[in-house]
Design a protein around this motif. Structure first.
Motif: not given
Length: 442
Positions: A155-163, A175-186, A381-385
């Motif tokens: 397994p060769t890559t990091k494979s993040p999924f994201f919004i 609206l701030p960029v979330p770091k932890d949220w629920t589907w209700d919040e989305l 946005d480098l911080d969130s990336l």
């Protein structure tokens, strides 16, 4: 996938005929030696030629990787062949291996694909090589890719999924960029970001069902009595939440519309028409391409939301990916292994241009980040990336559900989203069909 399995079965049956019809001639037979023409200088050895099959377009990193290797390794030359990572493309790859075409290395994009190829004796057992410790190099997440306790690929890559988020639209809405949220919040974000009749949230279909698996990969796809757990309360919640967003909030397209229109979700997001997109790291392949996808906004990134109330109960799909195997039928496995080690430990850095970051602890992440961002650094946005790519410590899972169950499940929830059956009928149908499958596969 049923088509792929059927194709493999048919091809295996005719292999005997193919072998029986083959001759014993060789194009490498040597001409008689002319002693008087001999010299003290040995003839230059022909380079070993390897063929690697992968699903990423050559111009999105693979060709640069291959060119870098070939320049420094004249004795082993590699050619890249692209297959489309869908049912037809995977069948094409399997057909090539079964019929003895040139395939020395190949990329598996799911554990179910890899498992089928192991069962068909198409992937070499890498335990024969003892000079590279996959667990040590790739970390604990590599364990998810073991098949029967062994590695049949790296397994060769990091494979993040994201919004992916339109940062300009978020800023305008306060609206701030979330770091932890629920589907209700989305859902609330989607309502606040909705403009007129436009949608505010779309999804790539590949990770569409991930919220269910984020729950059941931990809770179990079966209950303690062995029966199906597809009626888990959080499965119901996922179905209800999306259906409400489709039909009541009108913040995300009805599933029928998205499927029939074959909505190009990356293009729609990058055009600025929709401010939130559920996708994986391959988005970077398009978002860095200003020629085909020009944009005038900055992209931010948030983790995929959770269904569970507590963050402690949540796991996210991701971990490691791009599981590269050596063809068990290849006669050049030693050379393929040398290339695979080099690729895994940083040779693959140009793949980061398409969002594929090296997983090995020995890879140079600065090189990978340089490839990832190119000259487009200021458009993110480098911080969130950095958070979703490197710093998010949420545990991950690799989807391992059999394809037959995935197909059955999607057939039923599609009926619900299309309005042809109720939520209760959908959950009952999924459980009934899953229980039937469980009995048949005991």
């Amino acid at each position: 996938m049923k088509r792929m399995a059927a194709g493999i079965t048919s091809l295996v049956l005719i292999m005997g005929l193919l072998a029986g019809c083959s001759g014993n001639g060789s194009s490498n037979s040597s001409a008689p030696t002319n002693e008087s023409a001999s010299t003290d200088t040995p003839a230059a050895a022909k380079p070993v030629k390897l063929t690697m099959w992968g699903g990423v377009p050559p111009e999105s990193g693979p060709q640069e990787v291959i060119d870098n290797w070939n320049k420094d390794h004249p004795e082993i030359q590699v050619e890249y062949v692209r297959f489309v990572n869908d049912d037809d493309g995977n069948l094409k790859l399997d057909t090539a291996m079964i019929t003895g075409q040139d395939v020395d290395l190949f990329v598996n994009y799911t554990i179910s694909q890899a498992s089928k190829r192991v069962d068909s004796n198409l992937a070499a057992d890498l335990s024969q090589f003892t000079d590279y410790n996959i667990d040590e190099k790739m970390g604990a997440d590599a364990e998810s890719w073991k098949i029967g306790g062994k590695y049949y690929g790296v397994p060769t890559t990091k494979s993040p999924f994201f919004i992916a988020l339109n940062k300009d639209a978020l800023d305008a809405a306060g609206l701030p960029v979330p770091k932890d949220w629920t589907w209700d919040e989305l859902r609330e974000y989607a309502k606040k970001l909705k403009a007129g009749n436009q949608y505010s949230f779309i999804q790539n279909m590949e990770p569409f069902v991930d919220p269910i698996d984020s729950v059941l990969s931990q809770e179990g796809y079966t209950k303690s009595d062995g029966s199906s757990n597809l009626d888990h309360p959080l499965v119901r919640k996922w179905l209800e939440t999306l259906d409400t967003m489709m039909k009541e909030d009108k913040t995300t397209p009805p599933l029928g519309e998205q499927l029939t229109s074959k909505m190009p979700v990356e293009q729609v997001f990058l055009s600025g028409d929709v401010p939130m997109l559920n996708i994986g790291a391959w988005l970077l392949r398009s978002s860095n391409n200003f020629t085909d996808f020009p944009r005038d906004f900055k992209i931010a990134f948030a983790p995929v939301p959770r269904l569970a109330e507590s963050a402690d109960q949540f796991v996210s799909r991701g971990g490691l990916g791009d599981y590269i195997s050596i063809n068990a039928k290849s006669k050049k496995q030693a050379e393929a292994w040398e290339f695979l080690k080099w690729y895994s430990d940083g040779g693959m850095a140009p793949m980061a241009a398409g969002g594929r970051l090296p997983a090995s602890k020995d890879a140079n992440q600065d090189d990978a980040l340089s490839s990832l961002l190119g000259d487009k650094k200021d458009t993110y946005d480098l911080d969130s990336l950095m958070y979703v790519m490197f710093d998010n410590q949420t545990p991950t899972y690799v989807r391992s559900l059999p394809q037959e169950v995935m197909d059955m499940r999607s057939q039923e929830y599609e009926k619900y989203f299309l309005g042809s059956q109720s939520l209760d009928q959908t959950l009952d149908a999924m459980v009934t069909r899953h229980n039937t499958y469980l009995k048949q596969t005991k």
